[in-house]
Enzyme design. Structure first.
Site, PDB file in Angstrom:
ATOM      1  N   ASP A 121      -3.711  20.012  34.848  1.00 56.71           N
ATOM      2  CA  ASP A 121      -3.514  18.570  35.013  1.00 56.71           C
ATOM      3  C   ASP A 121      -2.097  18.263  35.454  1.00 56.71           C
ATOM      4  O   ASP A 121      -1.839  17.331  36.160  1.00 56.71           O
ATOM      5  CB  ASP A 121      -3.833  17.842  33.711  1.00 56.71           C
ATOM      6  CG  ASP A 121      -5.324  17.899  33.442  1.00 56.71           C
ATOM      7  OD1 ASP A 121      -6.095  17.708  34.396  1.00 56.71           O
ATOM      8  OD2 ASP A 121      -5.718  18.159  32.305  1.00 56.71           O
ATOM      9  N   LYS A 143      -2.026  15.598  40.290  1.00 56.34           N
ATOM     10  CA  LYS A 143      -1.525  14.872  41.458  1.00 56.34           C
ATOM     11  C   LYS A 143      -1.885  15.642  42.718  1.00 56.34           C
ATOM     12  O   LYS A 143      -1.730  16.843  42.776  1.00 56.34           O
ATOM     13  CB  LYS A 143       0.009  14.789  41.387  1.00 56.34           C
ATOM     14  CG  LYS A 143       0.533  13.918  40.273  1.00 56.34           C
ATOM     15  CD  LYS A 143       1.091  12.626  40.839  1.00 56.34           C
ATOM     16  CE  LYS A 143       1.568  11.693  39.756  1.00 56.34           C
ATOM     17  NZ  LYS A 143       2.833  12.158  39.197  1.00 56.34           N
ATOM     18  N   MET A 254      -4.149   8.801  22.276  1.00 58.19           N
ATOM     19  CA  MET A 254      -4.127   7.850  23.397  1.00 58.19           C
ATOM     20  C   MET A 254      -4.064   6.414  22.872  1.00 58.19           C
ATOM     21  O   MET A 254      -4.690   5.523  23.434  1.00 58.19           O
ATOM     22  CB  MET A 254      -5.386   8.017  24.280  1.00 58.19           C
ATOM     23  CG  MET A 254      -5.487   9.381  24.918  1.00 58.19           C
ATOM     24  SD  MET A 254      -6.937   9.541  25.969  1.00 58.19           S
ATOM     25  CE  MET A 254      -8.212   9.803  24.762  1.00 58.19           C
TER      26      MET A 254
HETATM   27  N1  SAH Z   1      -7.574  17.553  24.287  1.00 58.26           N
HETATM   28  C1  SAH Z   1      -6.323  17.049  23.775  1.00 58.26           C
HETATM   29  C2  SAH Z   1      -6.281  15.547  23.724  1.00 58.26           C
HETATM   30  C3  SAH Z   1      -6.392  14.892  25.084  1.00 58.26           C
HETATM   31  S1  SAH Z   1      -6.160  13.163  24.999  1.00 58.26           S
HETATM   32  C4  SAH Z   1      -6.088  17.662  22.401  1.00 58.26           C
HETATM   33  O1  SAH Z   1      -6.998  18.282  21.828  1.00 58.26           O
HETATM   34  O2  SAH Z   1      -4.979  17.561  21.902  1.00 58.26           O
HETATM   35  C5  SAH Z   1      -4.414  13.042  25.286  1.00 58.26           C
HETATM   36  C6  SAH Z   1      -3.722  12.546  24.039  1.00 58.26           C
HETATM   37  O3  SAH Z   1      -3.479  13.616  23.150  1.00 58.26           O
HETATM   38  C7  SAH Z   1      -2.366  11.936  24.275  1.00 58.26           C
HETATM   39  O4  SAH Z   1      -2.426  10.598  24.700  1.00 58.26           O
HETATM   40  C8  SAH Z   1      -1.771  12.020  22.888  1.00 58.26           C
HETATM   41  O5  SAH Z   1      -2.318  11.037  22.041  1.00 58.26           O
HETATM   42  C9  SAH Z   1      -2.307  13.362  22.417  1.00 58.26           C
HETATM   43  N2  SAH Z   1      -1.347  14.456  22.634  1.00 58.26           N
HETATM   44  C10 SAH Z   1      -1.592  15.592  23.292  1.00 58.26           C
HETATM   45  N3  SAH Z   1      -0.522  16.418  23.229  1.00 58.26           N
HETATM   46  C11 SAH Z   1       0.404  15.778  22.489  1.00 58.26           C
HETATM   47  C12 SAH Z   1       1.721  16.100  22.045  1.00 58.26           C
HETATM   48  N4  SAH Z   1       2.298  17.263  22.333  1.00 58.26           N
HETATM   49  N5  SAH Z   1       2.382  15.192  21.285  1.00 58.26           N
HETATM   50  C13 SAH Z   1       1.826  14.024  20.968  1.00 58.26           C
HETATM   51  N6  SAH Z   1       0.588  13.665  21.361  1.00 58.26           N
HETATM   52  C14 SAH Z   1      -0.117  14.534  22.102  1.00 58.26           C
END
Ligand code: SAH
Length: 337
Positions: A121, A143, A254
């Site tokens: 991504d 992108k 999110m």
């Molecule tokens: N599949 C991912 C989540 C995808 S949705 C997982 O399992 O973690 C994307 C969201 O994940 C972001 O908006 C945020 O809320 C969270 N996120 C992912 N990595 C993060 C990080 N290092 N620190 C804080 N939030 C994180």
């Protein structure tokens, strides 16, 4: 070429394309006596072109090698196109963890090392993916060159095309592929097309990011339930009511864009204004930052501190535990000093 037959034998041929799909073409030209040099991307191809007298493009996405084709044409080199060999390619959905390199699983690292193509991504800091998958073509679907996001259906189509051409395709996702990651859609698309697909689970940010800030999602005697919810769209009042009624930890991903409506909604449902909350930004990376607040002060505190995505929001008694631990430590220090 003045109408005379081009002699493959003895020529130095640059074969441009993803290596597994182009393997058959390489063997073919070597058998005809050519000296074959390979390149899987335009950058290394341009360097190799200096010594070549024939360019062969053999890739599922020949368009990405267009700069090479143009450079060869400018130099007057003949350019041939070959279809990459179709074979039993496969797709692996890989969870990349929350951000820190050493929170990738051992299996994720080994799958990446063996990849021919990796769809990401966005490229990680210092292009870590390139180091982990040194042989692979890296496709940044976050992108496009024109800075347009590639749509989900385009991503699926590109991955399927590459796998059908015989490539060992890795789809690298943040956290775990199945936690708000659209991993299942990709899995369904592959199985509909008869492409083998497997999953390497990853450490999801919903648990690891609070943990990195010292917040346990459950703690004995404090709570026995935690809910993970997407805050991409505002929570509905029924959801707010149910979450409040559960009395456990609420973890929102999110959720920065809807923070205000979530906090005011939970207050409306009767959650205590003093309920501890935390926002953990960029967890497990060098930029990690934690903001503590209560439900009543959450929105204003977040705004004052300029909190932004990516962030995990924790609402519940467990959010107070790191500070409580610290307070106890300080008290003990005071007592023993
Ligand atoms: N599949 C991912 C989540 C995808 S949705 C997982 O399992 O973690 C994307 C969201 O994940 C972001 O908006 C945020 O809320 C969270 N996120 C992912 N990595 C993060 C990080 N290092 N620190 C804080 N939030 C994180």
């Amino acid at each position: 070429m003045n109408g005379t037959a081009f002699e493959i034998k003895g020529c130095t041929l640059l074969l441009a394309g993803e290596r597994r799909g182009a393997r058959g073409a390489a063997e073919h030209f070597i058998a005809q006596g050519a000296q074959v040099i390979s390149a899987d991307n335009p950058e290394s191809g341009l360097v190799a072109l200096e010594t070549a007298n024939l360019l062969v493009i053999c890739d599922a996405f020949p368009q990405r090698l267009q700069p090479l084709r143009e450079a060869a044409q400018r130099r007057g080199l003949p350019v041939l196109t070959r279809q990459p060999v179709s074979g039993s390619g496969q797709i692996t959905l890989v969870g990349g963890g929350p951000g820190a390199l050493d929170l990738l699983t051992v299996r994720a690292v080994s799958v990446l090392a063996d990849a021919d193509m990796v769809f990401v991504d966005r490229l990680g800091p210092g292009d870590l993916v390139r180091k982990l998958a040194p042989q692979a073509v890296i496709v940044d679907v976050g992108k496009q060159p024109g800075h347009h996001k590639v749509s989900q259906s385009q991503i699926e189509e590109q991955m399927l095309t590459a796998a059908k051409a015989g490539s060992n395709v890795v789809r690298l996702k943040g956290g775990d592929p199945f936690v708000f990651g659209r991993g299942f859609e990709e899995m369904a698309a592959a199985s509909k097309s008869g492409i083998a697909i497997s999953v390497v689970p990853g450490l999801s940010s919903c648990i690891t990011v609070p943990a990195a800030a010292g917040i346990p999602v459950t703690a004995r005697g404090v709570n026995r339930v935690f809910s993970v919810i997407s805050g991409h769209d505002p929570l509905e009042s029924q959801q707010l009511e149910q979450l409040t009624g559960l009395g456990g930890t609420i973890i929102i991903l999110m959720g920065m864009g809807t923070l205000e409506s979530t906090a005011s909604g939970l207050l409306r449902q009767g959650m205590a204004a003093t309920m501890p909350c935390a926002i953990v930004e960029s967890g497990t990376t060098g930029e990690q930052r934690t903001t503590f607040a209560t439900l009543a002060t959450l929105t204003a505190t977040s705004r004052a501190r300029g909190c932004a995505n990516p962030a995990v929001i924790v609402i519940g008694e467990v959010a107070a535990l790191p500070q409580r631990l610290l307070a106890e430590e300080m008290a003990n220090f005071g007592a023993s000093a």
